[in-house]
Scaffold this motif. Structure first.
Motif, PDB file in Angstrom:
ATOM      1  N   ALA A 349      -4.003  -6.662  -8.593  1.00  0.00           N
ATOM      2  CA  ALA A 349      -3.996  -7.151  -9.972  1.00  0.00           C
ATOM      3  C   ALA A 349      -5.001  -8.283 -10.035  1.00  0.00           C
ATOM      4  CB  ALA A 349      -2.603  -7.628 -10.358  1.00  0.00           C
ATOM      5  N   ASN A 350      -6.090  -8.071 -10.751  1.00  0.00           N
ATOM      6  CA  ASN A 350      -7.143  -9.085 -10.856  1.00  0.00           C
ATOM      7  C   ASN A 350      -7.985  -8.748 -12.088  1.00  0.00           C
ATOM      8  OD1 ASN A 350      -8.963  -6.981 -10.105  1.00  0.00           O
ATOM      9  ND2 ASN A 350      -8.477  -7.371  -7.954  1.00  0.00           N
ATOM     10  N   TRP A 351      -9.113  -9.411 -12.226  1.00  0.00           N
ATOM     11  CA  TRP A 351      -9.943  -9.161 -13.416  1.00  0.00           C
ATOM     12  C   TRP A 351     -11.221  -8.411 -13.084  1.00  0.00           C
ATOM     13  CZ3 TRP A 351      -6.976  -9.836 -17.412  1.00  0.00           C
ATOM     14  CH2 TRP A 351      -5.924 -10.757 -17.323  1.00  0.00           C
ATOM     15  N   ASP A 352     -11.308  -7.869 -11.866  1.00  0.00           N
ATOM     16  CA  ASP A 352     -12.491  -7.087 -11.479  1.00  0.00           C
ATOM     17  C   ASP A 352     -12.448  -5.709 -12.152  1.00  0.00           C
ATOM     18  OD1 ASP A 352     -12.984  -9.194  -9.880  1.00  0.00           O
ATOM     19  OD2 ASP A 352     -12.275  -8.241  -8.032  1.00  0.00           O
ATOM     20  N   ASN A 353     -13.580  -5.000 -12.122  1.00  0.00           N
ATOM     21  CA  ASN A 353     -13.549  -3.691 -12.774  1.00  0.00           C
ATOM     22  C   ASN A 353     -12.777  -2.696 -11.905  1.00  0.00           C
ATOM     23  OD1 ASN A 353     -15.113  -1.325 -11.787  1.00  0.00           O
ATOM     24  ND2 ASN A 353     -16.757  -2.868 -11.690  1.00  0.00           N
ATOM     25  N   LYS A 354     -12.215  -1.681 -12.593  1.00  0.00           N
ATOM     26  CA  LYS A 354     -11.243  -0.822 -11.914  1.00  0.00           C
ATOM     27  C   LYS A 354     -11.884   0.104 -10.895  1.00  0.00           C
ATOM     28  CE  LYS A 354      -7.412  -1.424 -14.860  1.00  0.00           C
ATOM     29  NZ  LYS A 354      -6.097  -0.922 -15.263  1.00  0.00           N
ATOM     30  N   ALA A 355     -13.143   0.464 -11.121  1.00  0.00           N
ATOM     31  CA  ALA A 355     -13.809   1.326 -10.142  1.00  0.00           C
ATOM     32  C   ALA A 355     -13.909   0.599  -8.796  1.00  0.00           C
ATOM     33  CB  ALA A 355     -15.189   1.729 -10.649  1.00  0.00           C
ATOM     34  N   ASP A 356     -14.286  -0.701  -8.845  1.00  0.00           N
ATOM     35  CA  ASP A 356     -14.366  -1.479  -7.598  1.00  0.00           C
ATOM     36  C   ASP A 356     -12.995  -1.586  -6.950  1.00  0.00           C
ATOM     37  OD1 ASP A 356     -17.022  -1.789  -7.925  1.00  0.00           O
ATOM     38  OD2 ASP A 356     -16.910  -3.809  -8.807  1.00  0.00           O
ATOM     39  N   ASN A 357     -11.982  -1.837  -7.767  1.00  0.00           N
ATOM     40  CA  ASN A 357     -10.629  -1.953  -7.223  1.00  0.00           C
ATOM     41  C   ASN A 357     -10.158  -0.651  -6.581  1.00  0.00           C
ATOM     42  OD1 ASN A 357      -9.499  -4.596  -7.483  1.00  0.00           O
ATOM     43  ND2 ASN A 357      -9.586  -4.352  -9.711  1.00  0.00           N
ATOM     44  N   LEU A 358     -10.505   0.468  -7.198  1.00  0.00           N
ATOM     45  CA  LEU A 358     -10.103   1.762  -6.626  1.00  0.00           C
ATOM     46  C   LEU A 358     -10.804   1.999  -5.296  1.00  0.00           C
ATOM     47  CD1 LEU A 358      -9.989   3.889  -9.883  1.00  0.00           C
ATOM     48  CD2 LEU A 358      -8.083   3.525  -8.323  1.00  0.00           C
ATOM     49  N   ARG A 359     -12.105   1.623  -5.230  1.00  0.00           N
ATOM     50  CA  ARG A 359     -12.825   1.746  -3.957  1.00  0.00           C
ATOM     51  C   ARG A 359     -12.116   0.926  -2.873  1.00  0.00           C
ATOM     52  NH1 ARG A 359     -17.480   0.765  -7.126  1.00  0.00           N
ATOM     53  NH2 ARG A 359     -18.590   2.698  -7.581  1.00  0.00           N
ATOM     54  N   GLN A 360     -11.711  -0.274  -3.254  1.00  0.00           N
ATOM     55  CA  GLN A 360     -11.055  -1.177  -2.303  1.00  0.00           C
ATOM     56  C   GLN A 360      -9.701  -0.596  -1.858  1.00  0.00           C
ATOM     57  OE1 GLN A 360     -12.453  -3.714  -0.939  1.00  0.00           O
ATOM     58  NE2 GLN A 360     -10.644  -4.214   0.292  1.00  0.00           N
ATOM     59  N   ILE A 361      -8.958  -0.029  -2.794  1.00  0.00           N
ATOM     60  CA  ILE A 361      -7.660   0.574  -2.470  1.00  0.00           C
ATOM     61  C   ILE A 361      -7.851   1.708  -1.464  1.00  0.00           C
ATOM     62  CG2 ILE A 361      -5.807   2.026  -3.417  1.00  0.00           C
ATOM     63  CD1 ILE A 361      -6.018   0.237  -5.982  1.00  0.00           C
ATOM     64  N   ALA A 362      -8.833   2.571  -1.729  1.00  0.00           N
ATOM     65  CA  ALA A 362      -9.104   3.680  -0.813  1.00  0.00           C
ATOM     66  C   ALA A 362      -9.446   3.147   0.570  1.00  0.00           C
ATOM     67  CB  ALA A 362     -10.244   4.544  -1.356  1.00  0.00           C
ATOM     68  N   ARG A 363     -10.257   2.084   0.606  1.00  0.00           N
ATOM     69  CA  ARG A 363     -10.673   1.512   1.875  1.00  0.00           C
ATOM     70  C   ARG A 363      -9.460   0.972   2.638  1.00  0.00           C
ATOM     71  NH1 ARG A 363     -14.482  -2.313   0.079  1.00  0.00           N
ATOM     72  NH2 ARG A 363     -15.585  -0.549  -0.841  1.00  0.00           N
ATOM     73  N   GLU A 364      -8.601   0.236   1.936  1.00  0.00           N
ATOM     74  CA  GLU A 364      -7.447  -0.367   2.614  1.00  0.00           C
ATOM     75  C   GLU A 364      -6.487   0.680   3.161  1.00  0.00           C
ATOM     76  OE1 GLU A 364      -5.352  -3.622   0.746  1.00  0.00           O
ATOM     77  OE2 GLU A 364      -7.196  -4.337  -0.166  1.00  0.00           O
ATOM     78  N   LEU A 365      -6.437   1.832   2.501  1.00  0.00           N
ATOM     79  CA  LEU A 365      -5.521   2.878   2.954  1.00  0.00           C
ATOM     80  C   LEU A 365      -6.203   3.868   3.884  1.00  0.00           C
ATOM     81  CD1 LEU A 365      -3.680   3.589  -0.409  1.00  0.00           C
ATOM     82  CD2 LEU A 365      -2.779   2.399   1.586  1.00  0.00           C
TER      83      LEU A 365
END
Lengths: 624, 84
Positions: A349-365
């Motif tokens: 949950a932050n103010w970054d754009n969602k595409a970047d956040n999704l990339r980060q989620i994929a990376r963490e998992l």
């Protein structure tokens, strides 16, 4: 969005111009399995041209055994499989010869060498007729006997072919001789059909899966499903309108069998998991739960559905434009929430754009973007993610939260052909991994971190209890998979019993939790040489030294067999780049390297094993 | 058979055929039969009749589907099933 007829015309134009990939992308954004028949017919027709024109598509050889006319179904399936990235190469056994084709090893079915054999049966093929009050033994035998017959044929196919087998169960009938009374007695045609379906699920051998035609017919509506006119005229199994939903479901299941099912559900928060905006309305002002009206009920039901998905092994993640603390508050203190913070593997949950956040989620998992499904009520966010990350599935939600659950389920993104113990604990494993990542972030050096995990591994020869899981690893893993060999469970079983092969399993646990069985290895022995035929490992345990541990055990096993040389191969795919340099790092000498093609490596087993440092204790009690 | 209706119906049928066979130059007349169009096989036949049913909001019987072997018979059957 453009008019459907206009888009269809565009697809045709692209096709005529030889731009098949563009035609396919137009169709992908246009086609729904609910589109009217004339559209479906044209999709099937276009799919023929596109499948021939697109180069490099993996080919799927599917053999159909049926007692009805399947030409339309094959056409529809060709289209829906194309959207999943496969080119269908069909084989249609002669009409109503399914028993003979499966039983006769010299039939066209066997010479076709299919990847998948589909017993496309319907209730008509089974002839389960009412037994008019006969003794319990008779109706039990009627249903179980028919199921056993089909299961025997499936077993024969699996014993002869390296193929996956699908078997339709029986759909209900809209017309009933006894009317409502059919549900009251066990000997009616309706009750026998139900009993048959339960018996079939039990009787099918590993490697064969039920294709739930009964469910599809019910969802579609039996009265629209049945078309006796079409049966009388041309022996079609059901109405033309029902073909697209059946083909869609089939394509999704087949894609899942080929490792393409999605693994993670990413959820927005405001107006997706609850009504309102927590930042504006406050924790008490958002709508969720039975005390928050009809919409509150709908959001709570959607949460409960997401929670059930996590219980079956789908990872959950949050991707929300929100204040990080405020976004977590409803999960901590709000009544009526079905989900808790513990249910999420990653919470962004932050103010970054969602595409970047999704990339980060994929990376963490440790997942690819093509493993994600992203649910967001905001059409602008959905459009952004579709444009930036076309690999991510983005369901088109309706404005009513009461529809969310149905829309998500209809996408059929999480199909599976197996369920094993590891699935039940997978969500916890994803979460444990996130905890490990947090620990790693705090740790100053990698060695210190790995040591602090207190890892313990077990390993051994494949046994009956672990074969399903090993088959799952071999067939579903795309990243850590050196050769991308695929083996069905019966094939792996046969290998585990063969004298010239070894099938091994590895499991790993640490102080954060137990990963269960996370790696499968197949060795083949040829004289003095041991060949690493298959080596696959779950992405959950990357970068932990587990590959070093496994390699040393492979060394041990090969040496124990009296081998003097170990051989390994790497076959590149778009997804297994993570292991491209593995054999090099392990100290292998390269013997062959085609540009972009397979590379081969040798290890001298007479020399001492490579000096690999890892922090994994052998919990078998041998070595290390 | 009403000539105006027939002309209009032929136009709609021609569009359906052009869509089915991806051929915008296909000309359909009363005299067209499956022998004139190579791709008009049993699979296409069912698709064509289904599209015509949709467009004219009618329903052919099983026998109709088997008996329609030319555009002339198709038009006559459509009238019989209430398309006119």
């Amino acid at each position: 969005m453009a008019e459907p007829t206009h888009m269809l015309m565009m697809a045709k134009e692209h096709c005529k111009a030889g731009e098949h990939a563009r035609a396919l992308e137009v169709l992908r954004s246009l086609a729904s399995r609910h589109d009217p028949l004339p559209m479906q017919a044209q999709y099937a027709r276009l799919a023929l041209t596109i499948a021939q024109g697109l180069e490099g598509l993996p080919v799927l050889r599917v053999a159909f055994l049926a007692g009805s006319t399947l030409d339309h179904l094959v056409g529809a399936l060709r289209f829906w499989l194309l959207l999943e990235g496969f080119r269908l190469e069909p084989y249609l056994a002669p009409f109503d010869t399914w028993r003979q084709e499966a039983a006769d090893p010299s039939s066209g079915l066997y010479s076709f060498r299919p990847d998948l054999v589909w017993f496309f049966l319907t209730a008509r093929d089974l002839k389960l007729e009412a037994l008019w009050g006969d003794q319990p033994q008779q109706w039990q035998e009627a249903a179980a006997g028919r199921a056993a017959e089909v299961a025997t044929l499936a077993r024969q196919v699996l014993a002869t072919l390296p193929a996956t087998v699908l078997v339709n169960n029986a759909e209900a009938s809209a017309t009933r001789v006894l009317g409502n009374f059919e549900g009251s007695v066990s000997w009616s045609a309706a009750s026998l059909q139900r009993r048959y379906n339960l018996e079939l699920a039990q009787a099918l051998p590993a490697g064969a899966s039920v294709f739930d035609l009964e469910h599809l017919a019910s969802c579609f509506g039996l009265e629209r499903w049945e078309d006796h006119r079409l049966w009388c005229h041309s022996k079609h199994p059901f109405s033309l309108e029902a073909h697209a939903p059946v083909a869609f479901a089939g394509a999704k299941l087949i894609a899942a069998a080929k490792g393409k099912a999605r693994k993670c559900l990413v959820l927005d928060l405001d107006n997706t998991l609850w009504g309102g905006v927590v930042g504006d309305d406050g924790v008490d002002g958002i709508r969720v739960g039975p005390d928050a009206g009809a919409a509150g009920e709908a959001y709570a039901a959607f949460q409960a559905f997401a929670k059930s998905l996590s219980l079956r092994g789908i990872a959950l993640a949050v991707c929300s434009k929100n204040d990080p603390d405020l976004a977590r508050e409803p999960f901590r203190s709000r009544q009526g929430m079905a989900l808790t913070l513990d249910d999420f593997a990653v919470f962004r949950a932050n103010w970054d754009n969602k595409a970047d956040n999704l990339r980060q989620i994929a990376r963490e998992l440790n997942l690819g973007l093509e493993a994600l499904v992203f649910v967001d009520d905001n059409p602008a966010e959905r459009a952004l993610v579709r444009a930036e990350l076309p690999q991510v599935a983005v369901p088109e939600l309706s404005a009513d939260p009461a529809d969310y659950m149905r829309v998500l389920a209809e996408g059929a993104w999480f199909e599976t052909l197996t369920f094993v113990e590891e699935d039940r604990s997978r969500s916890r494993a994803y979460r444990d991994n996130a905890a490990r990542n947090a620990c790693l972030a705090q740790s100053s050096d990698l060695d210190g971190y790995l040591r602090s995990l207190e890892m313990r591994a077990c390993w051994g020869d494949a046994d009956q209890a672990r074969l399903s899981r090993l088959a799952q690893l071999v067939n579903k893993t795309n990243q850590f998979h050196l050769t991308t060999t695929r083996y069905s469970e019966p094939e792996l079983t046969a290998l585990s019993l063969a004298d010239d092969a070894w099938v091994g399993w590895f499991s790993l646990s640490d102080r954060f939790g137990d990963h269960g069985v996370i790696a499968a290895v197949v060795l083949r022995f040829r004289g003095q040489a041991a060949l690493v035929d298959t080596w696959t490992m779950s992405c959950r345990v990357f970068s932990r030294g587990m590959e070093d541990f496994i390699f040393l055990k492979i060394w041990e096993v090969a040496k124990g067999r009296g081998c003097t040389r170990l051989e390994g191969a790497f076959r590149p795919t778009p997804k297994n780049g993570v292991v491209a340099t593995l054999y090099d790092r392990l100290g292998g000498s390269s013997v062959q390297q085609d540009c972009g093609q397979e590379s081969r490596w040798h290890f001298d087993l007479v020399a001492p094993p490579p000096d690999l440092t890892h922090y994994i204790a052998d919990a078998n009690g041998s070595g290390n | 058979m009403n000539t105006v209706w027939k002309e209009n119906a032929l136009q709609v049928i021609q569009d359906i055929f052009r869509n089915q066979f991806f051929d915008d130059s296909l000309a359909i007349t009363e005299h067209t039969t499956p022998a004139d169009i190579e791709e008009w096989d049993s699979l296409a036949h069912v698709n064509l009749l289904a599209s015509i049913e949709n467009a004219f909001n009618i329903r052919f019987t099983a026998d109709d589907m088997a008996n329609i072997d030319s555009i002339a018979v198709l038009l006559a059957t459509m009238v019989e099933r209430g398309a006119c």
